[in-house]
Design a protein around this motif. Structure first.
Motif, mmCIF file in Angstrom:
data_model
loop_
_atom_site.group_PDB
_atom_site.id
_atom_site.type_symbol
_atom_site.label_atom_id
_atom_site.label_comp_id
_atom_site.label_asym_id
_atom_site.label_seq_id
_atom_site.Cartn_x
_atom_site.Cartn_y
_atom_site.Cartn_z
ATOM 1 N N VAL A 21 38.335 119.019 90.350
ATOM 2 C CA VAL A 21 37.296 118.136 90.863
ATOM 3 C C VAL A 21 36.677 117.342 89.719
ATOM 4 O O VAL A 21 36.349 116.157 89.867
ATOM 5 N N ALA A 22 36.544 117.972 88.549
ATOM 6 C CA ALA A 22 36.023 117.265 87.377
ATOM 7 C C ALA A 22 36.946 116.124 86.981
ATOM 8 O O ALA A 22 36.490 115.030 86.613
ATOM 9 N N ALA A 23 38.242 116.357 87.036
ATOM 10 C CA ALA A 23 39.196 115.319 86.665
ATOM 11 C C ALA A 23 39.140 114.146 87.644
ATOM 12 O O ALA A 23 39.230 112.979 87.236
ATOM 13 N N ILE A 24 38.993 114.440 88.928
ATOM 14 C CA ILE A 24 38.870 113.368 89.915
ATOM 15 C C ILE A 24 37.571 112.595 89.699
ATOM 16 O O ILE A 24 37.541 111.358 89.794
ATOM 17 N N LEU A 48 32.823 121.047 79.672
ATOM 18 C CA LEU A 48 33.215 119.812 80.351
ATOM 19 C C LEU A 48 32.281 118.648 80.037
ATOM 20 O O LEU A 48 32.643 117.485 80.234
ATOM 21 N N ARG A 49 31.080 118.949 79.542
ATOM 22 C CA ARG A 49 30.047 117.928 79.393
ATOM 23 C C ARG A 49 30.510 116.737 78.543
ATOM 24 O O ARG A 49 30.383 115.575 78.956
ATOM 25 N N VAL A 50 31.039 117.031 77.368
ATOM 26 C CA VAL A 50 31.423 115.971 76.445
ATOM 27 C C VAL A 50 32.504 115.086 77.054
ATOM 28 O O VAL A 50 32.448 113.854 76.958
ATOM 29 N N HIS A 51 33.463 115.693 77.706
ATOM 30 C CA HIS A 51 34.607 114.948 78.230
ATOM 31 C C HIS A 51 34.228 114.153 79.484
ATOM 32 O O HIS A 51 34.763 113.077 79.712
ATOM 33 N N VAL A 57 30.372 110.065 83.226
ATOM 34 C CA VAL A 57 29.979 110.991 84.293
ATOM 35 C C VAL A 57 28.849 111.869 83.785
ATOM 36 O O VAL A 57 28.976 112.497 82.719
ATOM 37 N N MET A 58 27.752 111.930 84.515
ATOM 38 C CA MET A 58 26.629 112.778 84.144
ATOM 39 C C MET A 58 26.913 114.218 84.561
ATOM 40 O O MET A 58 27.243 114.489 85.721
ATOM 41 N N SER A 240 42.449 114.285 73.793
ATOM 42 C CA SER A 240 43.586 114.966 73.184
ATOM 43 C C SER A 240 43.161 116.055 72.220
ATOM 44 O O SER A 240 43.988 116.821 71.742
ATOM 45 N N ASN A 241 41.866 116.152 71.902
ATOM 46 C CA ASN A 241 41.445 117.163 70.928
ATOM 47 C C ASN A 241 40.721 118.336 71.576
ATOM 48 O O ASN A 241 39.996 119.061 70.929
ATOM 49 N N MET A 242 40.918 118.554 72.863
ATOM 50 C CA MET A 242 40.347 119.710 73.525
ATOM 51 C C MET A 242 41.097 120.963 73.109
ATOM 52 O O MET A 242 42.306 120.974 73.044
ATOM 53 N N HIS A 243 40.371 122.025 72.851
ATOM 54 C CA HIS A 243 41.015 123.270 72.414
ATOM 55 C C HIS A 243 40.803 124.386 73.426
ATOM 56 O O HIS A 243 40.655 125.543 73.094
#
Length: 512
Positions: A21-24, A48-51, A57-58, A240-243
């Motif tokens: 849902v976050a991706a959508i 998820l906040r930063v991305h 998106v708030m 691309s830098n998510m770990h």
């Protein structure tokens, strides 16, 4: 001046329930810049906040946990588990109401306002009714969300007018087909008391709060229901830098849905499991914290290692004896000669058992390698890793994936084309386990005691290890490997997130 329309995406649950849902939400915000987009979820998903912010998106957190384990209150006499859960639910709903008041309370509704929820965020349905906002449902799995067998009989008996009203609804309006498929929990007593006492709505949806009779003057349109599967596999959704495992939205392939062909055109199905589109940096890289894992994978060996991960199974209370679980893995290693990669998923009792095992092994002069990146047990054949890693990098480097049957792990293994061994514990996990066996990419599902026995007696450990090895041998057969690759090749071409956004946009246009 006219306010911007608002799109609120609300998803509760663990990563497999929330990340799609976050991706959508992120894709919708990028495509529909005229919208103010908000994402509401547990504070546990703070990463998820930063991305989300990068996609305008708030992020708004609520304090409730993604899951509540009965083990947290095992033996407690002060507060029962049911009372504790009830308190969490009350606080959770209160927070959700306050958030909606902040978003919609001071500004009049504008054309295009919407809320998208998953099945664990049914608060959103009633809040959408309260603030008169269009509501759609995004469900991150394909299991038919059907009512108990006695539901219709009880409904007809207790609410005969509403039952008749729903049965007679036109096909494009809310009707009994919607209720029996997924709306039925909204008619449970726990929702009714919250609706009537806190929100001042009718206790039952589609009824008048004063008379209790069906609202014949206002029939709502049948809600859009988008069903998706998710792969916790791809670091490319936001950055691309998510770990940590990212989310790869995947709409369900027809082949996976052949047993529920009654779904009509209102459902937003795509045919393949796909990656997120766009012009983001798409290099797959691991940070230095993963070097120990990478070394274990690439160390000269006859075969690739086997992945083992149970995600939130531990925190949900199903892994009561982590030491017995480790003994099963050690015995299976002795029988099979394989190598395993075990992800602890942050479950502290398992990590403590690994640490204890490692100390005992070290005192016995067994080969045990300690590092900040992980620990190797059983002669270096079991690598225990407490971090997280993109599944799209890891799974293609594994001979098979042993997991709990979560929709994310299942989709990630399908996408990577690796055989699976599934041990389901609850909910849709049983569906996925049976479905993967039916598709030929996994053996018959393991029973719980064949992977995580409650006792560490030698007889049960050996029996469980033999069953695990037998299932693993089946999974690594040439037939299953070929089938897994065949399906993976088919699940590679469509753009699931864009399809989701397209369907939502189409729904909004139809309401204008």
């Amino acid at each position: 001046m006219k306010s911007k329309p608002r799109a609120v995406f609300m998803a509760f649950g663990t990563k497999g329930d929330v990340y799609p849902v976050a991706a959508i939400a992120a894709a919708f915000a990028s495509d529909q810049e005229q919208y103010q987009v908000v994402f509401i979820t547990h504070s546990a998903h703070e990463n998820l906040r930063v991305h989300l912010r990068a996609n305008q998106v708030m992020y708004i957190p609520v304090s409730s946990p993604p899951a509540v384990s009965p083990l947290e209150h095992y033996g407690s006499t002060e507060v029962t588990f049911s009372a504790h859960k009830r308190e969490i639910t009350q606080n959770h709903r209160h927070e959700c109401t306050l958030i909606f008041e902040d978003i919609f309370g001071d500004v009049p509704n504008v054309e295009g306002d919407l809320i998208a929820i998953n099945f664990f965020a049914l608060e959103g349905w009633s809040l959408a009714e309260l603030f008169q906002i269009r509501c759609i449902v995004v469900a991150p799995y394909v299991v038919p969300y059907s009512a108990p067998s006695s539901f219709e009989r009880q409904f007809r008996k207790e609410l005969p007018d509403l039952y008749k009203y729903l049965q007679e609804a036109p096909s494009h309006k809310v009707g009994w087909k919607d209720v029996i498929h997924w709306m039925w929990p909204l008619f449970a007593e726990e929702w009714g008391s919250w609706r009537s006492l806190d929100l001042k709505l009718s206790a039952f949806p589609f009824t008048d709060p004063v008379t209790g009779l069906p609202t014949f003057h206002e029939r709502l349109p049948s809600p859009l229901l988008l069903k998706t599967a998710i792969a916790l596999s791809d670091i490319r959704i936001f950055s691309s830098n998510m770990h940590y495992p990212g989310a790869c939205i995947t709409f369900c392939k027809e082949e996976l849905l052949s047993d529920i062909q009654w779904l009509d055109d209102r459902y937003g199905f795509s045919k393949e499991i796909v990656e997120y589109p766009g012009n983001l940096n798409q290099q797959n890289k691991l940070c230095s914290a993963h070097l120990g894992l990478q070394f274990f994978i690439e160390f000269p060996a006859k075969e690739l290692p086997v992945f083992i991960g149970l995600s939130s199974v531990g925190s949900m209370g199903f892994l009561r004896n982590p030491r017995a679980f480790l003994r099963v893995l050690g015995t299976a290693l002795d029988i099979s000669g394989c190598r395993f990669i075990l992800f602890s998923a942050g479950y502290k009792p398992l990590e403590e058992a690994i640490e204890s095992y490692a100390k005992e092994a070290s005192s016995c002069s067994e080969q045990t390698h300690w590092s900040n990146e992980g620990v190797s047990l059983f002669g270096g054949r079991l690598f225990c890793f407490c971090g997280s890693v993109p599944y799209n990098w890891l799974f293609p480097r594994c001979a098979a994936a042993i997991h709990h049957g979560g929709s994310g792990s299942t989709a990630a293994a399908l996408q990577a084309g690796v055989p699976q061994v599934i041990c389901p514990f609850m909910l849709d996990q049983f569906y996925w386990a049976e479905r993967m066996f039916w598709l030929g990419v996994a053996p018959e599902p393991l029973r719980r005691e064949h992977l995580v026995p409650d006792t560490d007696e030698d007889f049960y450990i050996k029996e469980a290890a033999n069953m695990l090895v037998r299932a693993l041998d089946h999974a690594r057969s040439s037939e299953v490997k070929a089938r897994a690759l065949q399906i993976s090749n088919k699940l590679s071409n469509e753009d699931g997130v864009s399809e989701a956004v397209r369907v939502i946009k189409e729904e909004l246009r139809s309401c204008q």
